[in-house]
Design a protein around this motif. Structure first.
Motif, PDB file in Angstrom:
ATOM      1  N   GLN A 238      -2.594  16.549 -16.334  1.00 49.71           N
ATOM      2  CA  GLN A 238      -3.657  17.011 -17.228  1.00 49.71           C
ATOM      3  C   GLN A 238      -3.242  18.295 -17.944  1.00 49.71           C
ATOM      4  O   GLN A 238      -3.547  18.497 -19.120  1.00 49.71           O
ATOM      5  CB  GLN A 238      -4.962  17.242 -16.451  1.00 49.71           C
ATOM      6  CG  GLN A 238      -5.561  15.977 -15.883  1.00 49.71           C
ATOM      7  CD  GLN A 238      -4.998  15.558 -14.533  1.00 49.71           C
ATOM      8  OE1 GLN A 238      -3.948  16.005 -14.098  1.00 49.71           O
ATOM      9  NE2 GLN A 238      -5.711  14.670 -13.861  1.00 49.71           N
TER      10      GLN A 238
ATOM     11  N   ALA B   1      -0.725  17.371 -20.609  1.00 51.32           N
ATOM     12  CA  ALA B   1      -1.412  16.684 -21.706  1.00 51.32           C
ATOM     13  C   ALA B   1      -2.116  17.690 -22.611  1.00 51.32           C
ATOM     14  O   ALA B   1      -2.119  17.552 -23.841  1.00 51.32           O
ATOM     15  CB  ALA B   1      -2.413  15.668 -21.166  1.00 51.32           C
ATOM     16  N   SER B   2      -2.696  18.724 -22.025  1.00 55.04           N
ATOM     17  CA  SER B   2      -3.354  19.775 -22.810  1.00 55.04           C
ATOM     18  C   SER B   2      -2.348  20.507 -23.693  1.00 55.04           C
ATOM     19  O   SER B   2      -2.601  20.742 -24.875  1.00 55.04           O
ATOM     20  CB  SER B   2      -4.039  20.794 -21.887  1.00 55.04           C
ATOM     21  OG  SER B   2      -5.071  20.194 -21.159  1.00 55.04           O
TER      22      SER B   2
ATOM     23  N   LYS C 135       0.597  19.408 -24.676  1.00 51.17           N
ATOM     24  CA  LYS C 135       1.116  18.484 -25.675  1.00 51.17           C
ATOM     25  C   LYS C 135       0.126  18.342 -26.831  1.00 51.17           C
ATOM     26  O   LYS C 135       0.518  18.311 -28.005  1.00 51.17           O
ATOM     27  CB  LYS C 135       1.392  17.124 -25.049  1.00 51.17           C
ATOM     28  CG  LYS C 135       2.024  16.141 -25.987  1.00 51.17           C
ATOM     29  CD  LYS C 135       2.353  14.836 -25.289  1.00 51.17           C
ATOM     30  CE  LYS C 135       2.993  13.864 -26.265  1.00 51.17           C
ATOM     31  NZ  LYS C 135       3.263  12.581 -25.653  1.00 51.17           N
ATOM     32  N   CYS C 136      -1.156  18.256 -26.506  1.00 50.67           N
ATOM     33  CA  CYS C 136      -2.183  18.152 -27.540  1.00 50.67           C
ATOM     34  C   CYS C 136      -2.149  19.386 -28.443  1.00 50.67           C
ATOM     35  O   CYS C 136      -2.209  19.267 -29.666  1.00 50.67           O
ATOM     36  CB  CYS C 136      -3.562  17.999 -26.904  1.00 50.67           C
ATOM     37  SG  CYS C 136      -4.905  17.894 -28.106  1.00 50.67           S
TER      38      CYS C 136
ATOM     39  N   GLU D 273       0.852  19.174 -30.706  1.00 53.54           N
ATOM     40  CA  GLU D 273       0.714  18.149 -31.744  1.00 53.54           C
ATOM     41  C   GLU D 273      -0.369  18.470 -32.769  1.00 53.54           C
ATOM     42  O   GLU D 273      -0.314  18.000 -33.897  1.00 53.54           O
ATOM     43  CB  GLU D 273       0.432  16.790 -31.098  1.00 53.54           C
ATOM     44  CG  GLU D 273       1.629  16.247 -30.335  1.00 53.54           C
ATOM     45  CD  GLU D 273       1.321  14.969 -29.576  1.00 53.54           C
ATOM     46  OE1 GLU D 273       0.146  14.557 -29.517  1.00 53.54           O
ATOM     47  OE2 GLU D 273       2.279  14.383 -29.035  1.00 53.54           O
ATOM     48  N   SER D 274      -1.347  19.278 -32.369  1.00 52.54           N
ATOM     49  CA  SER D 274      -2.446  19.607 -33.283  1.00 52.54           C
ATOM     50  C   SER D 274      -2.213  20.921 -34.019  1.00 52.54           C
ATOM     51  O   SER D 274      -3.110  21.408 -34.709  1.00 52.54           O
ATOM     52  CB  SER D 274      -3.766  19.686 -32.510  1.00 52.54           C
ATOM     53  OG  SER D 274      -3.778  20.833 -31.679  1.00 52.54           O
TER      54      SER D 274
ATOM     55  N   LYS E  95      -7.294  24.257 -31.094  1.00 48.39           N
ATOM     56  CA  LYS E  95      -7.923  24.037 -29.790  1.00 48.39           C
ATOM     57  C   LYS E  95      -9.105  23.086 -29.857  1.00 48.39           C
ATOM     58  O   LYS E  95      -9.374  22.364 -28.902  1.00 48.39           O
ATOM     59  CB  LYS E  95      -8.364  25.375 -29.195  1.00 48.39           C
ATOM     60  CG  LYS E  95      -7.210  26.270 -28.833  1.00 48.39           C
ATOM     61  CD  LYS E  95      -7.697  27.584 -28.267  1.00 48.39           C
ATOM     62  CE  LYS E  95      -6.536  28.502 -27.982  1.00 48.39           C
ATOM     63  NZ  LYS E  95      -6.994  29.802 -27.503  1.00 48.39           N
TER      64      LYS E  95
ATOM     65  N   LYS F 139      -9.408  20.355 -31.344  1.00 49.73           N
ATOM     66  CA  LYS F 139      -8.967  18.963 -31.256  1.00 49.73           C
ATOM     67  C   LYS F 139      -8.574  18.575 -29.831  1.00 49.73           C
ATOM     68  O   LYS F 139      -8.390  17.398 -29.546  1.00 49.73           O
ATOM     69  CB  LYS F 139      -7.789  18.716 -32.192  1.00 49.73           C
ATOM     70  CG  LYS F 139      -8.149  18.821 -33.661  1.00 49.73           C
ATOM     71  CD  LYS F 139      -6.954  18.549 -34.539  1.00 49.73           C
ATOM     72  CE  LYS F 139      -7.348  18.640 -36.010  1.00 49.73           C
ATOM     73  NZ  LYS F 139      -6.187  18.467 -36.897  1.00 49.73           N
ATOM     74  N   CYS F 140      -8.443  19.565 -28.961  1.00 46.58           N
ATOM     75  CA  CYS F 140      -7.947  19.311 -27.607  1.00 46.58           C
ATOM     76  C   CYS F 140      -9.003  19.569 -26.530  1.00 46.58           C
ATOM     77  O   CYS F 140      -8.675  19.560 -25.339  1.00 46.58           O
ATOM     78  CB  CYS F 140      -6.727  20.190 -27.335  1.00 46.58           C
ATOM     79  SG  CYS F 140      -5.383  19.911 -28.500  1.00 46.58           S
TER      80      CYS F 140
ATOM     81  N   GLU G 246     -11.290  17.837 -25.161  1.00 44.70           N
ATOM     82  CA  GLU G 246     -11.407  16.813 -24.117  1.00 44.70           C
ATOM     83  C   GLU G 246     -10.310  16.978 -23.065  1.00 44.70           C
ATOM     84  O   GLU G 246     -10.563  16.867 -21.869  1.00 44.70           O
ATOM     85  CB  GLU G 246     -11.338  15.413 -24.731  1.00 44.70           C
ATOM     86  CG  GLU G 246     -11.561  14.322 -23.705  1.00 44.70           C
ATOM     87  CD  GLU G 246     -11.554  12.931 -24.321  1.00 44.70           C
ATOM     88  OE1 GLU G 246     -11.344  11.987 -23.550  1.00 44.70           O
ATOM     89  OE2 GLU G 246     -11.735  12.794 -25.542  1.00 44.70           O
ATOM     90  N   HIS G 247      -9.100  17.278 -23.517  1.00 45.83           N
ATOM     91  CA  HIS G 247      -7.996  17.518 -22.574  1.00 45.83           C
ATOM     92  C   HIS G 247      -8.285  18.732 -21.695  1.00 45.83           C
ATOM     93  O   HIS G 247      -8.021  18.705 -20.488  1.00 45.83           O
ATOM     94  CB  HIS G 247      -6.681  17.744 -23.325  1.00 45.83           C
ATOM     95  CG  HIS G 247      -6.156  16.522 -23.998  1.00 45.83           C
ATOM     96  ND1 HIS G 247      -5.554  15.499 -23.314  1.00 45.83           N
ATOM     97  CD2 HIS G 247      -6.151  16.161 -25.298  1.00 45.83           C
ATOM     98  CE1 HIS G 247      -5.183  14.550 -24.155  1.00 45.83           C
ATOM     99  NE2 HIS G 247      -5.540  14.937 -25.378  1.00 45.83           N
TER     100      HIS G 247
END
Length: 67
Positions: free
Chosen positions: A20, A23-24, A26-27, A30-31, A35, A37-38, A40-41
């Protein structure tokens, strides 16, 4: 002499929440560090850490510091 400040502290890579966490990150990468956009992560990671902490506290209830 190079010793860790907290040698008993677990590394993030040893945590059950490491997927998790990555994944945060990486988000965010990538974004473009947006923050919003992320979120949910972040929420999934935060919930994982909460459960991990609760499990650790529950395990520690059965242990006595002085035994």
């Amino acid at each position: 002499m190079s010793t860790q400040a907290y040698p008993s502290a677990a590394r993030i890579s040893d945590s059950p929440c490491y997927p998790q966490y990555t994944a945060s990150l990486k988000c965010l990468e990538e974004s473009g560090s947006d923050k919003s956009k992320c979120q949910e992560h972040f929420d999934v990671y935060k919930e994982c850490k909460k459960k991990e902490r609760e499990a650790r506290l529950e395990r520690n209830k059965t242990r006595s510091f002085f035994s």
